[in-house]
Design an enzyme around this catalytic site. Structure first.
Site, PDB file in Angstrom:
ATOM      1  N   LYS B  76       0.850  -1.197   0.000  1.00  0.00           N
ATOM      2  CA  LYS B  76       0.000   0.000   0.000  1.00  0.00           C
ATOM      3  C   LYS B  76       0.886   1.248   0.000  1.00  0.00           C
ATOM      4  CE  LYS B  76      -3.941   1.903   2.591  1.00  0.00           C
ATOM      5  NZ  LYS B  76      -4.790   1.740   3.781  1.00  0.00           N
ATOM      6  N   SER B 151      -9.733   1.727   2.736  1.00  0.00           N
ATOM      7  CA  SER B 151      -8.844   2.420   1.839  1.00  0.00           C
ATOM      8  C   SER B 151      -7.824   1.533   1.118  1.00  0.00           C
ATOM      9  CB  SER B 151      -8.091   3.495   2.632  1.00  0.00           C
ATOM     10  OG  SER B 151      -7.254   2.917   3.605  1.00  0.00           O
ATOM     11  N   SER B 175      -9.993  -0.465   6.929  1.00  0.00           N
ATOM     12  CA  SER B 175      -9.333  -0.325   5.623  1.00  0.00           C
ATOM     13  C   SER B 175      -8.609  -1.555   5.098  1.00  0.00           C
ATOM     14  CB  SER B 175      -8.345   0.840   5.663  1.00  0.00           C
ATOM     15  OG  SER B 175      -9.036   2.060   5.593  1.00  0.00           O
TER      16      SER B 175
END
Lengths: 92, 468
Positions: B76, B151, B175
Site C-alpha cells: 500500500k 482504503s 481499511s
C-alpha cells in the site's frame, strides 16, 4: 447550519486555505456530521474511569545510530534549503 | 500453468522444486500489471522487483529459504519502501521519495520478498472506496463498474486480480477488512501493537495497524507471522510472538452481536452471514447471542477521535519539511497555500472536523465525550469475551457499490465501516474471510477475537473460508 465565519475561523486554526465553493460545501458537510455526533449525548458516562495507556512504553532518551545517508535524504526532501539547513520563510 | 494464480505456499513449492524461478514469477506479475486496467498500482517498482527476485533466486539455490522468499507482493502506498515514491495517494506527496524502509518492509526484505509496486488507496488512507485517491479510483476485479472498497482498495484488487501474490494494507477503521470483503480475498487487521507502525504514514495513531491481504487464510498467517513483533522504533508495538494454535469449531463459543444484524444490513448479506453461523453450529460450535450496546455510538466516536488525531498528524505537511510547497509572502501564506492546494476534499473535511472538536469550547462536548464512549465500547467487548471465544459478524453492510454512488455524501460513505470500526476502538484483531457471493460480488465474514488472539482467529477462519 454552521456559519461561514465559523468555517473560516476553523480553517485558519487548521492553516488550511479554502476556496469560496469549498467553504460553502464545508458548511453543509460539517453541519451534517456535527448533527450526527449529537447521538453521543445519549451515551451514559462510564462507570469506572480508566487510565489511558501504559506510561512505561516510552523509550529511553538516547541517540540511536542510523545510516547517515538517511539524514541526507531527509534534508534533500526539503523544498527550500541551503547547505545542510532547511530554509523557512520569515514569520512576519 | 498461470504463475499469478498460485498462493504463497504453492509458489514456494514451485520455487523449491525448480519448476520456475523467482524472476519467472516476478516477470509474470509485471506483465500482468502492465496489461491490467484496474488502476490498482500507483507505481510499479520494476527494477527493484527484478533485483530482489535475482537475490531471492540465489538464496533459493542455496536451499536455505523461507516461505516468503522470492514471492512477489504489493505494498500500500502509505507504507514506505526506501528510495521509492510514497504518495499516500495525495497530491501533497506526489513527488515524495521514502528516505527509509518501514519496519514491515525491512522484515519482508529480510525474508527475501519481491516488491512489485505501491498500491492505490484513498488519500492518506481516508475513505472506503479509493475514490478519494488523487490519482483515480481502483476498479473492483469482479465488476469494473464498482469500487474495490478502501482504503486498501489497491492492495485488495491487486490480490484479487492476480496482480500480486499477497499485499500489505493498513487498517484504521476497516481499511483492510472492508476492501478484502468487497474483493473476495482474506484481510487481517492485527491487534493494535502487534505490528510496528514505523514507516507507515500516520492517519490516526491510536488506531492505525498494518496487516496482510492474501488469497487465503494460510497465506495471511504466513505474512502476519513475518511482520509482527516488538520494534524499538514504535513505542506502541508490543513483545509478541505468533504461536500457531489449532482451534476447532467443536465446543467453540461464538458470539453473535444482535446490534450487527439490525437496520442497514442488506438482506442478502445477512443471509450469507447467518448461513455461515449455522454451518459453524452444525460443526459443533455453541452460538451465543451477545449484546454490544455501545456499538451504536462507535461511528460518531470514531469520526471524532480519528479526525482529532488527523488534524494533529497532518499538520506536518506544511510545505517546509517535504512534499508540495507553494510559494507565499510569509510563513503563514506558505502553510495555507501548500495545505489548501495539496490536500483533497475528504482530507480537508477531516482536518476541519478534527480542528473543530479540539477547539476551545467544544473539546469537552466532543473529544472528551468520544474518549468516554471509547471506554464504553472497550468494556462491551471485554464483557463479551468473558462469555465467548470469538465473534462472528458481517464485515460490510453491503457488497461492492457502484463507483460514484456514495462519493458526494460523506455520511453514507462513513456507514460502509459501521461493523469494522467498533472493535478498532477497542484495539482488537479481526479478519475478513470470503464466504459467499451475491451474483458476482463477494461477501466476507468478519471474525473478531480478543487481544493478541490472531492464532485463534486464523485457525477458525481457515475452517470457514470457502474453498472454490
Amino acid at each position: 447550519m454552521i456559519s461561514k465565519e465559523e468555517v473560516l475561523h476553523i480553517a485558519k486554526l487548521a492553516r488550511l486555505e479554502l476556496a469560496d465553493r469549498e467553504v460553502e460545501k464545508m458548511q453543509k458537510d460539517l453541519s451534517a456530521i456535527l448533527d450526527y455526533f449529537d447521538l453521543l449525548k445519549k451515551a451514559p458516562k462510564p462507570a469506572k474511569s480508566e487510565v489511558a495507556g501504559d506510561l512505561s512504553a516510552t523509550r529511553k532518551d538516547e541517540i540511536l545510530l542510523k545510516n547517515p545517508s538517511v539524514a541526507q535524504k531527509i534534508i534533500a526532501a526539503a523544498p527550500d534549503k541551503k547547505d545542510d539547513y532547511i530554509k523557512v520563510k520569515a514569520i512576519f | 500453468m498461470d504463475l499469478t494464480e498460485l498462493t504463497i505456499k504453492q509458489a514456494h513449492e514451485g520455487l523449491k522444486n525448480g519448476e520456475f524461478t523467482s524472476v519467472d514469477l516476478t516477470k509474470a506479475y509485471l506483465e500482468k500489471i502492465k496489461q491490467s486496467d484496474l488502476n490498482a498500482f500507483l507505481s510499479v517498482t520494476e527494477d527493484l522487483a527484478l533485483e530482489m527476485a535475482e537475490i531471492a533466486d540465489e538464496k533459493i539455490k542455496s536451499g536455505n529459504f523461507g516461505l516468503l522468499c522470492g514471492i512477489p507482493c504489493a505494498i500500500k502506498d502509505s507504507i514506505m519502501v526506501a528510495d521509492e515514491k510514497c504518495t499516500a495517494a495525495s497530491k501533497i506527496l506526489e513527488n515524495y521519495s521514502a528516505p527509509y524502509d518501514a519496519t514491515v518492509i525491512s522484515k519482508l526484505k529480510e525474508a527475501g520478498a519481491v516488491i512489485l509496486g505501491k498500491t492505490n488507496t484513498d488519500e492518506f488512507t481516508m475513505g472506503s472506496s479509493t475514490e478519494n485517491s488523487a490519482f483515480g479510483v481502483t476498479k473492483n476485479p469482479h465488476d469494473k463498474t464498482r469500487v474495490p472498497g478502501g482504503s486498501s482498495g489497491g492492495s485488495a484488487a491487486a490480490v484479487a486480480g492476480n496482480l500480486a501474490c499477497y499485499a500489505l494494507g493498513s487498517d484504521t477503521g476497516g481499511s483492510i477488512r472492508q476492501p478484502a470483503s468487497l474483493c473476495g480475498v482474506v484481510g487481517l487487521c492485527p491487534t493494535y501493537g502487534a505490528v510496528s507502525r514505523y514507516g507507515l504514514i500516520a492517519h490516526a495513531s491510536s488506531l492505525d495497524q498494518i496487516g496482510p491481504i492474501a488469497k487465503n487464510v494460510e497465506d495471511s498467517k504466513t505474512v502476519f507471522e513475518a511482520i509482527c513483533g516488538r520494534d524499538n522504533m514504535d513505542a506502541t508495538s508490543v513483545d509478541y510472538k505468533f504461536e500457531e494454535e489449532k482451534t476447532g469449531l467443536k465446543g467453540l463459543k461464538i458470539g453473535v452481536p444482535k446490534e450487527y444484524f439490525a437496520e442497514g444490513l442488506e438482506p442478502e448479506v445477512e443471509k450469507i452471514i447467518r448461513n455461515e453461523i449455522q454451518k459453524a453450529e452444525i460443526a459443533g460450535a455453541e452460538i451465543v447471542e451477545i449484546s454490544l450496546p455501545s456499538s451504536q455510538y462507535a461511528l460518531a466516536c470514531y469520526y471524532i477521535i480519528g479526525p482529532a488525531e488527523i488534524s494533529a498528524n497532518l499538520a506536518r505537511f506544511d510545505g517546509i519539511k517535504y512534499g508540495l510547497s507553494e510559494p507565499g509572502n510569509d510563513l503563514l501564506d506558505v502553510y495555507l497555500k501548500s495545505k489548501g492546494h495539496g490536500f483533497g476534499a475528504e482530507v480537508k473535511r477531516r482536518i476541519m472536523i478534527g480542528t473543530y472538536v479540539l477547539s476551545s469550547g467544544y473539546y469537552d462536548a466532543y473529544y472528551k465525550k468520544a474518549q468516554e464512549v471509547r471506554q464504553l465500547i472497550r468494556q462491551d467487548f471485554a464483557a463479551a469475551f468473558e462469555k465467548v471465544d470469538l465473534i462472528f459478524c458481517p464485515v460490510s453492510p453491503f457488497p461492492a457499490f457502484k463507483i460514484g454512488e456514495k462519493a458526494d455524501d460523506p455520511i453514507s460513505m462513513y456507514l460502509a465501516d459501521i461493523y469494522t470500526i467498533p472493535m478498532k476502538l477497542a484495539g482488537l484483531p479481526g479478519i475478513s474471510v470470503p464466504v459467499g457471493k451475491i451474483g458476482n460480488l463477494p461477501v466476507g465474514l468478519q471474525i473478531i477475537g480478543n487481544h493478541f488472539q490472531e492464532n485463534k482467529i486464523l485457525s477458525v477462519a481457515g475452517l470457514v473460508e470457502s474453498k472454490e
